[in-house]
Design a protein around this motif. Structure first.
Motif, PDB file in Angstrom:
ATOM      1  N   ASN A 281       0.786  -1.250   0.000  1.00 55.65           N
ATOM      2  CA  ASN A 281       0.000   0.000   0.000  1.00 55.65           C
ATOM      3  C   ASN A 281       0.810   1.288   0.000  1.00 55.65           C
ATOM      4  O   ASN A 281       0.284   2.335  -0.345  1.00 55.65           O
ATOM      5  N   TRP A 282       2.057   1.240   0.461  1.00 55.87           N
ATOM      6  CA  TRP A 282       2.820   2.478   0.647  1.00 55.87           C
ATOM      7  C   TRP A 282       4.143   2.396  -0.112  1.00 55.87           C
ATOM      8  O   TRP A 282       4.766   1.342  -0.147  1.00 55.87           O
ATOM      9  N   ASP A 283       4.583   3.545  -0.648  1.00 60.44           N
ATOM     10  CA  ASP A 283       5.873   3.623  -1.330  1.00 60.44           C
ATOM     11  C   ASP A 283       6.806   4.423  -0.423  1.00 60.44           C
ATOM     12  O   ASP A 283       6.689   5.640  -0.331  1.00 60.44           O
ATOM     13  N   MET A 284       7.724   3.727   0.258  1.00 64.82           N
ATOM     14  CA  MET A 284       8.508   4.386   1.318  1.00 64.82           C
ATOM     15  C   MET A 284       9.993   4.059   1.150  1.00 64.82           C
ATOM     16  O   MET A 284      10.356   3.234   0.316  1.00 64.82           O
ATOM     17  N   GLY A 285      10.828   4.668   1.992  1.00 62.10           N
ATOM     18  CA  GLY A 285      12.257   4.360   1.991  1.00 62.10           C
ATOM     19  C   GLY A 285      12.496   2.897   2.375  1.00 62.10           C
ATOM     20  O   GLY A 285      11.621   2.230   2.927  1.00 62.10           O
ATOM     21  N   ALA A 286      13.730   2.410   2.064  1.00 62.87           N
ATOM     22  CA  ALA A 286      14.024   0.980   2.250  1.00 62.87           C
ATOM     23  C   ALA A 286      13.908   0.543   3.713  1.00 62.87           C
ATOM     24  O   ALA A 286      13.340  -0.505   4.011  1.00 62.87           O
ATOM     25  N   LYS A 287      14.421   1.368   4.642  1.00 62.04           N
ATOM     26  CA  LYS A 287      14.455   0.931   6.045  1.00 62.04           C
ATOM     27  C   LYS A 287      13.041   0.686   6.585  1.00 62.04           C
ATOM     28  O   LYS A 287      12.722  -0.375   7.135  1.00 62.04           O
ATOM     29  N   ILE A 288      12.155   1.659   6.383  1.00 65.08           N
ATOM     30  CA  ILE A 288      10.791   1.511   6.912  1.00 65.08           C
ATOM     31  C   ILE A 288      10.023   0.428   6.141  1.00 65.08           C
ATOM     32  O   ILE A 288       9.147  -0.241   6.712  1.00 65.08           O
ATOM     33  N   THR A 289      10.369   0.196   4.892  1.00 65.37           N
ATOM     34  CA  THR A 289       9.668  -0.856   4.137  1.00 65.37           C
ATOM     35  C   THR A 289      10.024  -2.236   4.695  1.00 65.37           C
ATOM     36  O   THR A 289       9.154  -3.096   4.869  1.00 65.37           O
ATOM     37  N   ILE A 290      11.304  -2.438   5.015  1.00 63.50           N
ATOM     38  CA  ILE A 290      11.684  -3.723   5.637  1.00 63.50           C
ATOM     39  C   ILE A 290      11.051  -3.817   7.035  1.00 63.50           C
ATOM     40  O   ILE A 290      10.531  -4.866   7.426  1.00 63.50           O
ATOM     41  N   ASP A 291      11.059  -2.716   7.775  1.00 62.39           N
ATOM     42  CA  ASP A 291      10.411  -2.713   9.100  1.00 62.39           C
ATOM     43  C   ASP A 291       8.925  -3.065   8.981  1.00 62.39           C
ATOM     44  O   ASP A 291       8.362  -3.705   9.869  1.00 62.39           O
ATOM     45  N   SER A 292       8.287  -2.637   7.904  1.00 58.64           N
ATOM     46  CA  SER A 292       6.864  -2.944   7.735  1.00 58.64           C
ATOM     47  C   SER A 292       6.687  -4.434   7.461  1.00 58.64           C
ATOM     48  O   SER A 292       5.741  -5.053   7.946  1.00 58.64           O
TER      49      SER A 292
END
Ligand code: NDP
Ligand code: MG
Length: 403
Positions: free
Chosen positions: A220-231
């Motif tokens: 659902n979201w297009d975010m930076g790499a760190k927060i995407t892995i955290d998600s």
């Protein structure tokens, strides 16, 4: 409750956008996902916002082009090797150019700045956020790690300096919005929604071989790499639980997490009469960004509107904390308090980087986090130096441990 008092103290008036004084904004991390979306918001609202400071770590080309477009007073590049490119790219312009992460602490104190958007990633956000608060600048807080590492210290400083922290994280912005008009009413609990990320419904057998390409594909979201892995690992929700504790002065038992894959309800507040308020909308970070920057006004936007008929069912399910043990770990560190959340954050930053470097597997992120927490020298009432020491020590251990 701190949250309601905080809001009560700042809802003094609600100027319409047309009468709102233009705000001067410093953006730390201007070249990232949040930073570029904030600049989109500013570009669309030049009558409301003006850029004072832009910073980046490496992406000097984009920083130069942003600076040429928005003419800030000051620009900072973290990586000193990129300084000469920045300097030559902006030569002849009336812009102060600086290098190194320490320069961030000076940049946020410029007298003209009204609000600092902390859109840089990780622990690096802590010191400039503290510097901005001490300089009495309001904060639009995207960098959740700052509150995870040192929430008590940061909130205490904000109180002492009468600084308002406006959350940018969509869940916390939702809660903040639900609390408006409820200044007298204590929160019974909050319900943080989670999309569940790309691995929702998958078990450990499948996730054993999960690749970084799969983990980087958020539904659902297009975010930076760190927060995407955290998600993907549910650590992002764990960090948000800790962030919510500090922003809204809650006990861990007052924070629930529910998986809501459509990401339409951004979070909810339950009051003492059992009533639940939710904030909804299509997933678009520009909304919480413009709300934080424009507060207390709601700035008119042209974003696509939510249409109920396109979403006949909004669904909810319990998070799987056995498979995604990072969420459980975050609750445990929050309950234990002291410097444990700081240690968890440091371990996780290194673990995510090691996963992205193909040094560890996806499920080993949580394993590494857990192992690191066993190595901590517990400090019950930490001061800044304790956080710095904890971060350094755990970072070093997390880089060394072989799983
Ligand atoms: P990105 O990775 O997209 O951007 C990070 C920004 O910070 C870039 O400008 C980067 O510069 C800069 N940066 C990276 N490392 C450092 C450092 N050590 N010191 C100073 N600056 C640095 O991240 P996001 O925009 O996705 O996230 C930013 C923050 O917002 C995070 O804390 C995240 O958790 C939070 N957040 C993000 C959301 C999103 O939708 N993206 C949603 C909610 C919260 P460069 O480009 O030069 O590397
Ligand atoms: Mg969020």
């Amino acid at each position: 409750m701190l949250a309601n008092n905080t809001i009560a103290s700042i809802v003094k008036h609600n100027p319409k956008p047309s009468t709102m004084r233009k705000k001067k904004v410093a953006i730390l991390g201007a070249t990232g996902s949040i930073g570029t979306q904030a600049l989109d918001v500013i570009r669309e609202n030049p009558h409301l916002f003006e850029v004072s400071v832009l910073t980046a770590q490496n992406n000097v080309e984009l920083l130069v082009s942003q600076s040429l477009e928005f003419s800030p007073k000051m620009v900072v590049i973290g990586n000193k090797e990129k300084y000469s490119t920045l300097k030559s790219g902006l030569s002849g312009k009336d812009i102060t150019v600086a290098q190194g992460n320490e320069a961030l602490n000076d940049a946020v104190t410029l007298s003209e700045i009204d609000i600092v958007l902390t859109a840089l990633v990780g622990y690096a956000g802590l010191k400039p956020t503290i510097a901005a608060i001490k300089a009495k600048k309001d904060i639009a807080l995207a960098n959740k790690e700052t509150l995870v590492v040192a929430g008590n210290l940061v909130m205490q400083l904000a109180k002492e300096n009468q600084v308002h922290i406006h959350p940018v994280d969509s869940e916390h912005s939702a809660i903040y919005q639900c609390l408006l008009g409820e200044e007298q009413n204590p929160i019974e609990k909050i319900i943080l929604t989670a999309s569940g990320g790309p691995f929702r419904g998958k078990d450990k057998k499948i996730l054993k071989d999960a690749t970084k390409e799969q983990a980087l594909k958020h539904p659902n979201w297009d975010m930076g790499a760190k927060i995407t892995i955290d998600s993907a690992s549910l650590m992002n929700k764990g960090l948000e639980v800790i962030e919510a504790k500090w922003l809204f002065d809650l006990k861990p038992e007052q924070i629930d997490v529910i998986v809501h894959p459509q990401s339409i309800i951004h979070s909810m507040v339950q009051f003492e009469d059992g009533s639940i308020k939710a904030q909804m909308g299509l997933p678009d970070m520009k909304l919480p960004i413009v709300f934080a920057l424009g507060y207390p006004s709601r700035v008119p936007t042209s974003f696509e509107r939510f249409d109920f008929s396109n979403y006949p069912s909004l669904t909810f399910e319990k998070p799987d904390t056995e498979t995604f043990s990072n969420l459980k770990l975050a609750f445990e560190t929050l309950k234990a308090g002291g410097n444990l959340p700081c240690a968890l954050n440091a371990a996780n930053e290194v673990a995510v980087q090691r996963f992205l470097n193909d040094e560890i597997k996806f499920l080993q992120i949580a394993q590494l986090n857990e192992k690191c927490l066993e190595l901590i020298d517990f400090v019950k009432n930490p001061v800044l130096e304790d956080y710095i020491r904890t971060d350094e020590k755990i970072r070093k251990k997390a880089a060394e441990i072989n799983l």
